[in-house]
Enzyme design. Sequence first.
Site, short mmCIF file in Angstrom:
data_model
loop_
_atom_site.label_atom_id
_atom_site.label_comp_id
_atom_site.label_asym_id
_atom_site.label_seq_id
_atom_site.Cartn_x
_atom_site.Cartn_y
_atom_site.Cartn_z
CG ASN A 8 -7.57 35.09 0.29
OD1 ASN A 8 -8.77 34.92 0.57
ND2 ASN A 8 -6.72 34.10 0.13
CE LYS A 10 -5.43 33.62 3.43
NZ LYS A 10 -4.17 33.05 3.91
CG HIS A 94 -4.82 30.41 -1.36
ND1 HIS A 94 -4.36 29.76 -0.23
CD2 HIS A 94 -4.50 31.71 -1.19
CE1 HIS A 94 -3.79 30.65 0.57
NE2 HIS A 94 -3.86 31.84 0.01
CD GLU A 96 -4.80 29.58 3.41
OE1 GLU A 96 -5.89 30.09 3.12
OE2 GLU A 96 -3.87 30.22 3.96
CD GLU A 161 -0.85 33.95 -1.66
OE1 GLU A 161 -1.12 35.05 -1.15
OE2 GLU A 161 -1.56 32.94 -1.50
N GLY A 167 0.62 33.76 6.70
CA GLY A 167 0.11 33.83 8.07
C GLY A 167 1.15 33.59 9.15
CB SER A 206 3.87 37.55 6.29
OG SER A 206 3.45 36.36 6.93
N GLY A 228 -4.18 38.36 6.12
CA GLY A 228 -4.53 38.94 7.42
C GLY A 228 -4.67 40.45 7.42
P1 13P Z 1 -1.26 36.45 4.94
O1 13P Z 1 -1.16 37.83 4.35
O2 13P Z 1 -2.20 36.36 6.09
O3 13P Z 1 0.09 35.83 5.17
O4 13P Z 1 -1.97 35.53 3.80
C1 13P Z 1 -1.47 35.56 2.50
C2 13P Z 1 -2.39 34.82 1.63
O5 13P Z 1 -2.53 33.60 1.73
C3 13P Z 1 -3.19 35.58 0.66
O6 13P Z 1 -3.83 34.75 -0.26
#
Ligand code: 13P
Length: 244
Positions: A8, A10, A94, A96, A161, A167, A206, A228
């Site tokens: 992802n 983002k 998601h 977010e 998640e 993150g 993460s 990330g």
């Molecule tokens: P990270 O791997 O940066 O923690 O993000 C996970 C995520 O939200 C994937 O959709």
Amino acid sequence: MRPLIAGNWKMHGTLREAGALAEAVRAGATAGLPADLLVCPPFPHIHIVAAAMLGQTVAVGAQDCHAAGKGAHTGDVSAAMLRDIGATHVILGHSERRADHGETDAAVRAKVEAALAAGLVPVVCVGETEAQRLAGEAEAVVEGQLAGSLPDGFAGIVAYEPVWAIGTGRTPTEDDIAAIHGTIRAALVARFGPAGQATRILYGGSMKPGNAKAILALAHVDGGLVGGASLVAADFLAIAAAAG
Ligand code: 13P
């Protein structure tokens, strides 16, 4: 089942960077890799990434779509438009988007239906906040999100998640991941039968090359949704290699 490692991306990168990242992932996606690969760039970069992956084994997805097929929805993008430019998957619900755009389970469910109608594979995200976990509510929250976000006849992918692991460099314990993935599997089987047994359940939050092997070895962890670390091709490919 064969694991899926999904990236992802983002809201990161320029068009040029997206092209370079796609090329590096494509080059590393060798036949011996023990996982399927999916990358989900931001909307403006999907077309060029899908072109780079054309005829290759790396699938391309989006990070959201609208619930309607078309219409007066300024700034939104339909599932059919994504399909038209080469996407085969779409991340929906998601955390977010649930937080930034107030997406409810019902809204996510409508988007999942739109994605399925357009021939996209939905990757539906669920996960508890830290407060909910501390209150002992993680499993109930996730069960509620699944019940509300997945339509009848669901055929797609689920991603667990935990919001507090995204993150942050923090992850649940292996026991906690295994427990909640077991809960998700049970809910999917109870509702969808054999199709629920065959549904991939990804872990996200993460995930890095250093922790991927242990997480991916857990029961009912059928891959990863990587944020990330998916922006660095070598890390993303190392996570995929750890799925074997
Ligand atoms: P990270 O791997 O940066 O923690 O993000 C996970 C995520 O939200 C994937 O959709």
